[in-house]
Design a protein around this motif. Structure first.
Motif, PDB file in Angstrom:
ATOM      1  N   THR A  36     -31.880  44.797  -3.084  1.00  0.00           N
ATOM      2  CA  THR A  36     -32.870  44.046  -2.296  1.00  0.00           C
ATOM      3  C   THR A  36     -32.830  42.549  -2.619  1.00  0.00           C
ATOM      4  OG1 THR A  36     -34.520  44.781  -3.933  1.00  0.00           O
ATOM      5  CG2 THR A  36     -34.459  45.952  -1.838  1.00  0.00           C
ATOM      6  N   GLY A  37     -31.723  42.099  -3.217  1.00  0.00           N
ATOM      7  CA  GLY A  37     -31.485  40.664  -3.373  1.00  0.00           C
ATOM      8  C   GLY A  37     -31.956  40.025  -4.662  1.00  0.00           C
ATOM      9  N   HIS A  38     -32.414  40.821  -5.633  1.00  0.00           N
ATOM     10  CA  HIS A  38     -32.900  40.260  -6.891  1.00  0.00           C
ATOM     11  C   HIS A  38     -31.750  40.078  -7.889  1.00  0.00           C
ATOM     12  CE1 HIS A  38     -36.319  42.248  -4.941  1.00  0.00           C
ATOM     13  NE2 HIS A  38     -37.051  41.291  -5.478  1.00  0.00           N
ATOM     14  N   GLU A  88     -45.283  35.232 -16.680  1.00  0.00           N
ATOM     15  CA  GLU A  88     -45.667  34.430 -15.509  1.00  0.00           C
ATOM     16  C   GLU A  88     -45.732  32.941 -15.827  1.00  0.00           C
ATOM     17  OE1 GLU A  88     -46.662  38.468 -14.274  1.00  0.00           O
ATOM     18  OE2 GLU A  88     -46.891  37.345 -16.155  1.00  0.00           O
ATOM     19  N   THR A  89     -46.270  32.599 -17.009  1.00  0.00           N
ATOM     20  CA  THR A  89     -46.509  31.185 -17.312  1.00  0.00           C
ATOM     21  C   THR A  89     -45.214  30.412 -17.540  1.00  0.00           C
ATOM     22  OG1 THR A  89     -46.846  31.747 -19.643  1.00  0.00           O
ATOM     23  CG2 THR A  89     -48.803  31.627 -18.245  1.00  0.00           C
ATOM     24  N   GLY A 136     -40.353  41.550 -12.791  1.00  0.00           N
ATOM     25  CA  GLY A 136     -39.831  40.799 -11.660  1.00  0.00           C
ATOM     26  C   GLY A 136     -40.754  39.647 -11.334  1.00  0.00           C
ATOM     27  N   HIS A 137     -40.172  38.528 -10.919  1.00  0.00           N
ATOM     28  CA  HIS A 137     -40.955  37.338 -10.556  1.00  0.00           C
ATOM     29  C   HIS A 137     -40.314  36.714  -9.328  1.00  0.00           C
ATOM     30  CE1 HIS A 137     -43.262  37.311 -14.347  1.00  0.00           C
ATOM     31  NE2 HIS A 137     -42.162  37.835 -14.841  1.00  0.00           N
ATOM     32  N   GLN A 231     -46.485  33.516  -5.074  1.00  0.00           N
ATOM     33  CA  GLN A 231     -45.689  34.240  -6.069  1.00  0.00           C
ATOM     34  C   GLN A 231     -46.091  35.712  -6.177  1.00  0.00           C
ATOM     35  OE1 GLN A 231     -45.771  30.440  -8.975  1.00  0.00           O
ATOM     36  NE2 GLN A 231     -44.911  32.263  -9.947  1.00  0.00           N
ATOM     37  N   THR A 232     -45.144  36.494  -6.711  1.00  0.00           N
ATOM     38  CA  THR A 232     -45.395  37.895  -7.056  1.00  0.00           C
ATOM     39  C   THR A 232     -44.876  38.154  -8.462  1.00  0.00           C
ATOM     40  OG1 THR A 232     -43.292  38.985  -6.477  1.00  0.00           O
ATOM     41  CG2 THR A 232     -44.772  38.434  -4.651  1.00  0.00           C
TER      42      THR A 232
END
Length: 455
Positions: A36-38, A88-89, A136-137, A231-232
């Motif tokens: 899926t492109g990651h 995330e940070t 995943g980010h 973002q996710t």
């Protein structure tokens, strides 16, 4: 599979059999992410403490669990580092460097890593101070695109859980009280263990523009306007191995679905006399090579000890071959889940073995699905929910998934927690009776939610 590290509080040593299962799970997820492109990346284990303080809800959510490094190289650090609880940070910091234009979007990355969360009460695989996971980010130009990503990943998690782990799950949205710290919305897959307790088996988060604003991740849109990225983040961890164990295993030991078994088939040669040994072993190795089985030809171990060894390790199929089988050109096939033995001609073993493994995969899923269905009940009042769940514990069992109408309101979450239950998720798919009155507030809600006691 693993044992407590003991000398390191709340941690575990993942042994060879457990890590082999984790590697197979990794491969299943990793292939789907890449399709899926990651792309896989890696970020530092140490994160400046000030980074976590940039997103207020995020730092508040993680503060009790943080491990902080204040001294390095014999000197006190000017700024402490936090050992990664999640990334995330620090990823937000680098997104700000990498993203300037809509042409740079989407950014689709994943990392396989370890994290530290200082847990007071630990359980092997389920909740340990250090654990392995993927996180995943992604960054997107619109909220619609980000939400599409969140739900795509949730589908991947559910697909692996059900098709590979043979563990049925409910996909749904977490309440605002239960969402990830710093997210706009969180989604999860929830599984039922054999004792009826829930296990959150994977989460996918819609972060909105919260981290984009906190780390000033701006891009120029196609229209020439500056905007913050959407973002996710999403992750599954080694707690899935705990879910696997508690979904299928029995008092004899581990039961592994064939698609996650590092060793799918073992052939145990049986002989009493030295003159039988060479013929049986020669045939065992020949047959094993034909069907891709492992031969247990260890010296000094009785056949019974070998059967016990592989049974505890969850090997899906064990084959038995002795002098009588050799004389009759037969072989014995035994499934781990049912314990059923089948005598069949050696010439029919290859196709029969493939069928048996596929049938075992289906049977394990169907048994878990039936257990989920049998232990899911409806309730139309708080008192009903409380009476069903109050006495449930991990040790005593008797857990249920209780479906009741509840509003997404912190007061409703708090009421459930009075008897140590939680709202697990608001299901994506309503399989019950549609709208109804919230059993706490009396307001109308569009569907029932899943309430349970959980790990």
């Amino acid at each position: 599979m693993a044992e407590p590290a003991e000398i390191v509080k709340g941690c575990m040593v993942i042994k060879a059999n457990g890590y082999a299962v984790w590697e197979l799970l990794q491969r299943e997820f990793d292939d789907r992410f890449k399709a899926t492109g990651h792309q896989n990346v890696y970020f530092p284990l140490l994160i400046p403490k000030s980074f976590l303080q940039k997103e207020a809800e995020h730092v508040e959510g993680f503060s009790p669990e943080l491990a902080v490094v204040t001294i390095a190289g014999g000197k006190e650090l000017e700024e402490p580092y936090v050992i990664r609880p999640t990334s995330e940070t620090i990823i937000g910091h680098f997104f700000a460097k990498w993203i300037q234009s809509w042409r740079d979007l989407p950014v689709l990355i994943n990392q396989w890593a370890n994290v530290i969360r200082w847990e007071l009460r630990t359980r092997m695989f389920l909740r340990t101070t250090e654990f392995l996971w993927q996180e995943g980010h992604t960054a997107h130009a619109s909220h619609e695109e980000a939400l599409e990503e969140v739900l795509r990943i949730l589908d991947i998690y559910a697909e692996v859980a059900e098709a590979v782990m043979a563990m049925p799950v409910i996909k749904g949205m977490k309440t605002q009280s239960e969402k990830f710290a710093g997210a706009v919305r969180s989604y999860s897959i929830e599984a039922m263990m054999q004792n009826g307790l829930a296990l959150q088996a994977g989460t996918s988060h819609d972060l909105g523009q919260n981290f984009g604003r906190a780390f000033d991740v701006q891009f120029q849109s196609k229209e020439g306007q500056l905007d913050y990225v959407w973002q996710t983040s999403w992750g599954v961890s080694t707690r899935l191995i705990g879910g696997l164990i508690m979904s299928h295993s029995d008092d004899k030991g581990l039961v592994l679905p064939p698609r996650l078994a590092p060793v799918k088939t073992v052939l145990v040669p049986i002989f009493r006399k030295d003159e039988e040994k060479s013929n049986v072993l020669e045939a065992a190795h020949r047959i094993a090579k034909q069907v891709g089985a492992k031969v247990d030809d260890r010296e000094g171990q009785s056949p019974g000890a070998k059967f016990f060894h592989w049974e505890r390790r969850g090997v899906p199929v064990v084959l038995e071959l002795g002098p009588r089988d050799l004389a009759s050109n037969n072989i014995v096939l035994k499934r781990r889940d049912t314990g059923a033995k089948e005598v069949l001609p050696q010439s029919e073993l290859a196709p029969r073995l493939g069928t048996a493994l596929e049938q075992m995969q289906k049977d394990l899923y169907n048994a878990a699905k039936e257990r989920l269905k049998a232990n899911t009940v409806l309730a139309n009042s708080v008192e009903e929910v409380e009476s069903i769940l109050t006495e449930v514990t991990a040790e005593k069992g008797g857990g249920k998934f209780v479906m009741a109408h509840l509003k997404d309101d912190p007061a409703c979450d708090a009421r459930m927690k009075e008897f140590k239950a939680t709202i697990r998720c608001i299901p994506q798919k309503d399989e019950y009776d549609g709208p109804g009155r919230c059993i706490v507030t009396g307001e109308t809600v569009d569907r029932r939610v899943v309430i349970a006691k959980a790990y």
